[in-house]
Scaffold this motif. Sequence first.
Motif, PDB file in Angstrom:
ATOM      1  N   LYS A 470       0.817  -1.218   0.000  1.00 19.81           N
ATOM      2  CA  LYS A 470       0.000   0.000   0.000  1.00 19.81           C
ATOM      3  C   LYS A 470       0.847   1.263   0.000  1.00 19.81           C
ATOM      4  CE  LYS A 470      -4.158  -1.951   2.128  1.00 19.81           C
ATOM      5  NZ  LYS A 470      -5.075  -1.930   3.291  1.00 19.81           N
ATOM      6  N   SER A 471       2.117   1.155   0.409  1.00 16.49           N
ATOM      7  CA  SER A 471       2.989   2.335   0.391  1.00 16.49           C
ATOM      8  C   SER A 471       3.321   2.782  -1.026  1.00 16.49           C
ATOM      9  CB  SER A 471       4.281   2.039   1.157  1.00 16.49           C
ATOM     10  OG  SER A 471       5.081   1.088   0.457  1.00 16.49           O
ATOM     11  N   MET A 472       3.050   1.908  -2.025  1.00 16.50           N
ATOM     12  CA  MET A 472       3.302   2.258  -3.428  1.00 16.50           C
ATOM     13  C   MET A 472       2.169   3.102  -4.019  1.00 16.50           C
ATOM     14  SD  MET A 472       6.208   0.823  -4.081  1.00 16.50           S
ATOM     15  CE  MET A 472       6.766   0.894  -2.377  1.00 16.50           C
ATOM     16  N   ASP A 608      12.970  13.781   4.563  1.00 13.32           N
ATOM     17  CA  ASP A 608      12.491  12.797   5.536  1.00 13.32           C
ATOM     18  C   ASP A 608      10.960  12.836   5.606  1.00 13.32           C
ATOM     19  OD1 ASP A 608      12.514  10.853   7.461  1.00 13.32           O
ATOM     20  OD2 ASP A 608      12.814  12.255   9.125  1.00 13.32           O
ATOM     21  N   TRP A 609      10.317  12.735   4.407  1.00 11.83           N
ATOM     22  CA  TRP A 609       8.855  12.809   4.346  1.00 11.83           C
ATOM     23  C   TRP A 609       8.235  11.435   4.069  1.00 11.83           C
ATOM     24  CZ3 TRP A 609       8.356  17.752   0.791  1.00 11.83           C
ATOM     25  CH2 TRP A 609       8.763  18.871   1.543  1.00 11.83           C
ATOM     26  N   LYS A 610       9.100  10.389   3.934  1.00  7.82           N
ATOM     27  CA  LYS A 610       8.644   9.024   3.662  1.00  7.82           C
ATOM     28  C   LYS A 610       7.764   8.968   2.409  1.00  7.82           C
ATOM     29  CE  LYS A 610       8.868   7.626   8.513  1.00  7.82           C
ATOM     30  NZ  LYS A 610       8.126   7.090   9.682  1.00  7.82           N
ATOM     31  N   LEU A 611       8.221   9.673   1.377  1.00  8.31           N
ATOM     32  CA  LEU A 611       7.467   9.724   0.123  1.00  8.31           C
ATOM     33  C   LEU A 611       8.087   8.805  -0.916  1.00  8.31           C
ATOM     34  CD1 LEU A 611       6.944  13.591  -0.157  1.00  8.31           C
ATOM     35  CD2 LEU A 611       5.334  11.908   0.721  1.00  8.31           C
ATOM     36  N   LYS A 612       7.257   8.309  -1.798  1.00  6.38           N
ATOM     37  CA  LYS A 612       7.708   7.544  -2.956  1.00  6.38           C
ATOM     38  C   LYS A 612       7.070   8.168  -4.191  1.00  6.38           C
ATOM     39  CE  LYS A 612       8.237   3.106  -0.565  1.00  6.38           C
ATOM     40  NZ  LYS A 612       7.894   3.588   0.795  1.00  6.38           N
ATOM     41  N   GLY A 613       7.732   7.999  -5.322  1.00  3.01           N
ATOM     42  CA  GLY A 613       7.157   8.579  -6.541  1.00  3.01           C
ATOM     43  C   GLY A 613       7.946   8.235  -7.782  1.00  3.01           C
ATOM     44  N   ARG A 614       7.418   8.621  -8.910  1.00  2.69           N
ATOM     45  CA  ARG A 614       8.047   8.432 -10.218  1.00  2.69           C
ATOM     46  C   ARG A 614       7.357   9.370 -11.206  1.00  2.69           C
ATOM     47  NH1 ARG A 614       6.739   6.006 -14.370  1.00  2.69           N
ATOM     48  NH2 ARG A 614       8.623   4.708 -14.537  1.00  2.69           N
TER      49      ARG A 614
END
Length: 718
Positions: A470-472, A608-614
Motif C-alpha cells: 500500500k505504500s506504493m 524525511d517525508w517518507k514519500l515515494k514517486g516516479r
Amino acid sequence: MELETEMETETETIPRKRKGTPNSALETEPDLEIKEPKAKKARLSSILFAENDVITPKQLCELLKYAVLGKSTPEPSWCQLLHQNHLNNVVVFILKGMSQLHFYRFYLEFRFLRKTFRHKFSLPPPTSRFLFNIVGLQRKKLVRGFPRTIKGSPNCENFILTKCDGFITDNSPLFGLNCEMCLTSKGRELTRISLVAERGHCIMDELVKPDFKILDSFTSFSGITEKILNPVPTKLKDVQTLLRQLLPPDAVLVGHFLDSDLRVLKMIHPYVIDTSLLYIRKQHRRFKLRFLAKVILGKDIQCPDKLGHDTIEDARTSLELVRYFLKYGPKKIAELNLEALASREELKAASQETEKKGGPTKPPNMSVLECLDSMGQKLLFLTRDIDELSSSRNCLTIKCSSNKEVLEEAKVEVPLFPFSIVQFSFEPFSPIFADEVKQSMKTKWTEMSTVYAGPFVKNCNIGPLKKMFKSMGPVQSVTLVLETFRPYFCVQYEVLEAAQLAIETMNGILVEGSYIKVRRPVTEFTLECDTLVHELEQDCENQGTIYVTGFGKAFKEHLLEHSSLFPSLEAMILPKDVKSRQQKNYCFLKFKSRDSAQVALEILKGKDWKLKGRHALTPMHLQTWLKDIHPEPAMPSGLQLVPPLLEKHVFQIAEENHPRIVAWRCNRKIEKLYHCLSPGTLCLILMPGTNNTFGLHPGLGLMKIKEEEESDPPGLGV
C-alpha cells in the motif's frame, strides 16, 4: 472487478513570486549583463481551467473566435489563450469517423499526436450541425421544385473604348488615375476624376455632375457634397471625350482598385497596372492604399483629420508604388513582410476600438465564419465530403477525391490562409468491434495495474506485507494466492503508476528471508506492457508531471511551506474519493519541464517525508475516459462467446483498411502537415466521435500552439 474507484480531482495552481533585484547587487556588479526580455509569444495555459473536461462545440467556438478577434470578443470560459495578438494562424484538423475509442485503442499508432499535443479534452457525440456549431459552415437544405434562372452580369454595351490601340514597350508612358463617386438611383456615378502624368504633374482634375438623383454623396471619403456639385456643368460624356484626347496610343493606366474606377467611367482600356493586385495579400485580399503609402513610400495620405481623399495625391501615390516595384522587384517586396505588418495594424485598430467602446465590439453570437468576414479574411475548407455543405462567399472550399489528395492540397494551401479546416474522413468502428475494444481496454488497464509478488515464506506476516504494498499507492484489492507451493500476493492497484513503482522498487528485494519477484500477469493484454509504459511516460500530457504517494492530510500545507524548493511547480492535482470526500494519499505535481520534475522528484524522495514517486504514466484525460467505459461482465473461463465478425478482424491485420493501419497513416498525415505550419499557429485536432448506426461514442480534442524552437520532424516509430 473494477479498475479504480470513482474519484474527483482538485487542481491547485501554485502562485508565483516576483523576483526583485536588490540595489546592492547593481552597485557591487556594475558590469552585470542585463538580458533583454524574451519576445512574447502566443501560448495556451498549462492547465485547462475546466471543471468538466467535456468541451461542447459552443465552447470550441468561443476559443476560435477569440483566436481570430482577440479582446474584441469575450475570452473563452474554459481555457486561457495568452498573447493572442502574437498568434499567426489557426488550423483545425477534423478526423471524421474517429472517436476517443480510436485514440486509446491505437495509442501506440498515434505517436506524433500523443507526444506533441499536451492538452486533451472530451467532446460529446457529434450532431448533424457539428461544423455549423463550431465555425458556422451550414449544411445544404434540400429544396424541391424547379431550378431558378440565374441572371448574367450586366453587359458593357454602354462602355466606350479609349483610343489606345498601339503596342506598349518599356518606354510606354504611365498615367495615374483616381476617381470618386456617389450613390444615385441608378447605382454608382462619377463625381471627380484626376489624371496624373508619370512625372507627377496633374493633367486633368474635374468635378462631374451625376445624371441621376444623388442618394449618398460618400462625403467622408470624397469630401464632395451635393451642394458642391450643383453648379458643375461637366458630365460623364465630357470626361470620356477628354480622356480619349489626352491618353496616347500606348498609354498605361495606373491606379488602386482600378477596375472600379473604369466601371464608373464606363470605359475600357487594354493596358493597366492595378497596385491593389501588384501588392496582393493572402487569400486574394488587398492592402489599402494608405497602408502601402506609409510602409513602402514612407508618406501619409488620406489623413483622418482631412475631409475626404485627395484624388490627385492618390493617383500620384499609385504611380510611385509602381515605380518602386519596377525598381526593386518582388524579392524586395517580400522582404518587407507586408502581411504581418498589416495584421499588426488591424489588431491595433481593433484594440483601440475596443478601448473606446469599453468592451467587445463584436456580438458574442457571431460565428467564426462571420468573424473572419468582418476581418476581411477567408476560411479554407479542405474535405472529401463537400456535397452536404452549402457554399459561402468567404469560405474557399476545395473538394478532394481521397484523404491523400486532402493532404497534398493542404501542404500547398494551408500556409496561405489565416484560418483553415482540414477534414479527413474514415470509416467508424463496426458495432461489434467497438464493443470488443471497450471491454478489452478496461481489461487491459486492469491487468497492467495488477502485480504478482512472491514467493513468501509459508508463515509470513500478512499485515506488514500489505502495508508495504500500500505504500506504493492506492490498492483496489490484495489477494493471497494459495495454489502455489509457497504463497504469493496478487495486488490490484488503483493507478498504473503504483503498479509500476512496485515493480521498479520491490522486484528482487529481500523480504522476511526470501528474495521476491514482482511482475505483471502474462496475458495477451500485457505482452507489450513495457513498450506501452515507456510510451505513456513520453506522452506530452505527462511531460513535467510526477506521481507522489505516502503523504498525510497536511501534505499540501507542508509542500507550500517549502515552495521555495520547487520554483517551477505549476499545479498540484489532489484526487478525492467521491463518496467519503476524503483526500487520497497520492497526488500529481505538474512542473514546467521534465527536467524540473526530475529535480523535484529527487528532492522529495531525499527529504524525511517518507514519500515515494516516479514520473506520471496515466494522462489525466485517460483516467477520466477509463471510468466512463463499462465492459460487459467477463465470461467464466472456457465459456467465452466469439461473435462471427471478430474472426474477420484477426485476419484483416495486414489489410489496408484495418483500423490499426488507418490510425497509423492518419497520425503520419497530421505529422507531415504540422511541420508545414508556421510558428505561432494554433492547431486543434478534433476526433468528433460517432452518432449513427455504428454506435454513439464521444469525441476527443487535442490542442497546441506550434513554437519556433520545435525540432524537425522526428523519425518514424510505432
